[in-house]
Design a protein around this motif. Structure first.
Motif, mmCIF file in Angstrom:
data_model
loop_
_atom_site.group_PDB
_atom_site.id
_atom_site.type_symbol
_atom_site.label_atom_id
_atom_site.label_comp_id
_atom_site.label_asym_id
_atom_site.label_seq_id
_atom_site.Cartn_x
_atom_site.Cartn_y
_atom_site.Cartn_z
ATOM 1 N N LYS A 77 -51.684 -1.234 -34.657
ATOM 2 C CA LYS A 77 -50.777 -0.429 -35.468
ATOM 3 C C LYS A 77 -50.296 -1.289 -36.635
ATOM 4 C CE LYS A 77 -46.562 2.320 -35.050
ATOM 5 N NZ LYS A 77 -46.600 2.967 -36.232
ATOM 6 N N TYR A 78 -50.625 -0.881 -37.832
ATOM 7 C CA TYR A 78 -50.248 -1.628 -39.027
ATOM 8 C C TYR A 78 -48.912 -1.126 -39.551
ATOM 9 C CZ TYR A 78 -55.056 -3.232 -38.976
ATOM 10 O OH TYR A 78 -56.242 -3.802 -38.610
ATOM 11 N N THR A 79 -48.001 -2.045 -39.743
ATOM 12 C CA THR A 79 -46.716 -1.738 -40.364
ATOM 13 C C THR A 79 -46.516 -2.754 -41.475
ATOM 14 O OG1 THR A 79 -45.472 -3.251 -38.944
ATOM 15 C CG2 THR A 79 -45.742 -0.960 -38.159
ATOM 16 N N ILE A 80 -45.618 -2.482 -42.374
ATOM 17 C CA ILE A 80 -45.362 -3.433 -43.454
ATOM 18 C C ILE A 80 -44.858 -4.759 -42.900
ATOM 19 C CG2 ILE A 80 -43.019 -2.680 -43.983
ATOM 20 C CD1 ILE A 80 -44.449 -3.103 -47.048
ATOM 21 N N GLU A 81 -44.092 -4.702 -41.811
ATOM 22 C CA GLU A 81 -43.581 -5.926 -41.208
ATOM 23 C C GLU A 81 -44.710 -6.793 -40.651
ATOM 24 O OE1 GLU A 81 -40.498 -2.920 -41.473
ATOM 25 O OE2 GLU A 81 -42.401 -2.846 -40.411
ATOM 26 N N LYS A 82 -45.732 -6.157 -40.070
ATOM 27 C CA LYS A 82 -46.859 -6.903 -39.524
ATOM 28 C C LYS A 82 -47.846 -7.339 -40.610
ATOM 29 C CE LYS A 82 -46.917 -4.894 -34.907
ATOM 30 N NZ LYS A 82 -47.712 -4.108 -33.962
ATOM 31 N N CYS A 83 -47.877 -6.631 -41.725
ATOM 32 C CA CYS A 83 -48.848 -6.912 -42.780
ATOM 33 C C CYS A 83 -48.368 -7.938 -43.793
ATOM 34 C CB CYS A 83 -49.252 -5.618 -43.494
ATOM 35 S SG CYS A 83 -50.212 -4.518 -42.437
ATOM 36 N N VAL A 84 -47.126 -8.347 -43.721
ATOM 37 C CA VAL A 84 -46.587 -9.392 -44.593
ATOM 38 C C VAL A 84 -46.334 -10.612 -43.717
ATOM 39 C CG1 VAL A 84 -44.684 -10.086 -46.086
ATOM 40 C CG2 VAL A 84 -45.558 -7.729 -46.172
ATOM 41 N N ASN A 85 -46.949 -11.731 -44.074
ATOM 42 C CA ASN A 85 -46.853 -12.935 -43.247
ATOM 43 C C ASN A 85 -46.472 -14.111 -44.138
ATOM 44 O OD1 ASN A 85 -47.256 -15.163 -41.615
ATOM 45 N ND2 ASN A 85 -49.125 -14.365 -40.703
ATOM 46 N N HIS A 86 -45.253 -14.560 -44.024
ATOM 47 C CA HIS A 86 -44.748 -15.696 -44.798
ATOM 48 C C HIS A 86 -44.896 -16.960 -43.952
ATOM 49 C CE1 HIS A 86 -42.338 -17.833 -47.725
ATOM 50 N NE2 HIS A 86 -41.665 -18.360 -46.716
ATOM 51 N N PHE A 87 -45.432 -18.008 -44.538
ATOM 52 C CA PHE A 87 -45.643 -19.262 -43.824
ATOM 53 C C PHE A 87 -44.344 -19.808 -43.243
ATOM 54 C CE2 PHE A 87 -45.562 -23.944 -43.966
ATOM 55 C CZ PHE A 87 -46.497 -24.188 -42.972
ATOM 56 N N GLU A 88 -44.402 -20.183 -41.959
ATOM 57 C CA GLU A 88 -43.285 -20.828 -41.279
ATOM 58 C C GLU A 88 -43.851 -21.998 -40.477
ATOM 59 O OE1 GLU A 88 -40.594 -18.175 -39.158
ATOM 60 O OE2 GLU A 88 -41.364 -16.508 -40.369
ATOM 61 N N LEU A 89 -43.459 -23.196 -40.839
ATOM 62 C CA LEU A 89 -43.997 -24.398 -40.206
ATOM 63 C C LEU A 89 -43.827 -24.390 -38.694
ATOM 64 C CD1 LEU A 89 -45.393 -27.114 -40.512
ATOM 65 C CD2 LEU A 89 -43.152 -28.135 -40.959
ATOM 66 N N ASP A 90 -42.701 -23.874 -38.193
ATOM 67 C CA ASP A 90 -42.479 -23.881 -36.749
ATOM 68 C C ASP A 90 -43.420 -22.936 -35.997
ATOM 69 O OD1 ASP A 90 -41.032 -21.737 -37.925
ATOM 70 O OD2 ASP A 90 -39.731 -21.612 -36.161
ATOM 71 N N LYS A 91 -44.133 -22.071 -36.708
ATOM 72 C CA LYS A 91 -45.120 -21.191 -36.074
ATOM 73 C C LYS A 91 -46.548 -21.693 -36.267
ATOM 74 C CE LYS A 91 -42.314 -17.034 -36.313
ATOM 75 N NZ LYS A 91 -42.186 -15.672 -36.860
ATOM 76 N N ALA A 92 -46.699 -22.847 -36.909
ATOM 77 C CA ALA A 92 -48.021 -23.452 -37.115
ATOM 78 C C ALA A 92 -48.492 -24.113 -35.820
ATOM 79 C CB ALA A 92 -47.965 -24.471 -38.246
ATOM 80 N N THR A 93 -49.804 -24.240 -35.685
ATOM 81 C CA THR A 93 -50.408 -24.884 -34.528
ATOM 82 C C THR A 93 -50.758 -26.319 -34.875
ATOM 83 O OG1 THR A 93 -51.392 -22.760 -33.897
ATOM 84 C CG2 THR A 93 -52.308 -24.733 -32.870
ATOM 85 N N LYS A 94 -50.275 -27.255 -34.085
ATOM 86 C CA LYS A 94 -50.577 -28.672 -34.289
ATOM 87 C C LYS A 94 -52.032 -28.924 -33.904
ATOM 88 C CE LYS A 94 -49.247 -33.008 -34.988
ATOM 89 N NZ LYS A 94 -49.835 -33.492 -36.192
ATOM 90 N N THR A 95 -52.740 -29.700 -34.727
ATOM 91 C CA THR A 95 -54.113 -30.109 -34.423
ATOM 92 C C THR A 95 -54.155 -31.633 -34.332
ATOM 93 O OG1 THR A 95 -54.798 -30.325 -36.732
ATOM 94 C CG2 THR A 95 -54.992 -28.123 -35.730
#
Length: 144
Positions: A32-50
């Motif tokens: 289900k596509y919503t505007i909230e799901k379709c806009v993604n602003h970078f957030e470092l705390d949600k990044a995956t460490k490699t």
């Protein structure tokens, strides 16, 4: 039961299973596509460490139908993996730093605002050739 009845019954069951399977795939493949799901602003705390930095998925194959968009950050002198090839085409866009791009036996160093295209099934790789973090976008079309 006659052999023709068994064959007809088997065909009908297989048809119903295939139809149900296709309908289930359609239902699960369409988030289900919503505007909230379709806009993604970078957030470092949600990044995956490699092992060599981190990555952030702006769009992954579980959300989009076939395209992915990822940002990778790689520490100086490192790469995410050795040169490789795969069926999917891939496009890199350098945001910050200096990248050494390997494609089919040749290398070139490039900086910000440069795109790098990797055709399907051609060996390629990217590594950080500078002394600051390398930040780049990876766009890939999932062909599975």
């Amino acid at each position: 039961m006659k052999p023709t009845t068994i064959i007809k019954t088997t065909i009908a069951v297989l048809f119903l299973q295939q139809t149900y399977s296709q309908e289930t795939k359609k239902e699960t493949a369409q988030p289900k596509y919503t505007i909230e799901k379709c806009v993604n602003h970078f957030e470092l705390d949600k990044a995956t460490k490699t092992k060599v930095g981190y990555q952030y998925w702006f769009a992954d194959k579980d959300f989009t139908l076939e395209n992915t968009l990822k940002m990778s950050i790689v520490e100086p002198g490192k790469s995410t993996h050795a040169p490789h090839k795969h069926i999917e085409e891939e496009l890199f866009y350098i945001l910050e730093g200096t990248a050494e791009f390997y494609l089919d036996g040749k290398t070139i160093a490039v900086g910000p605002n440069t795109s790098l295209y990797c055709p399907s099934n051609v060996e390629h790789g990217i590594k950080n050739a500078g002394n600051t973090d390398l930040k780049y976008l990876v766009i890939k079309k999932d062909l599975r």
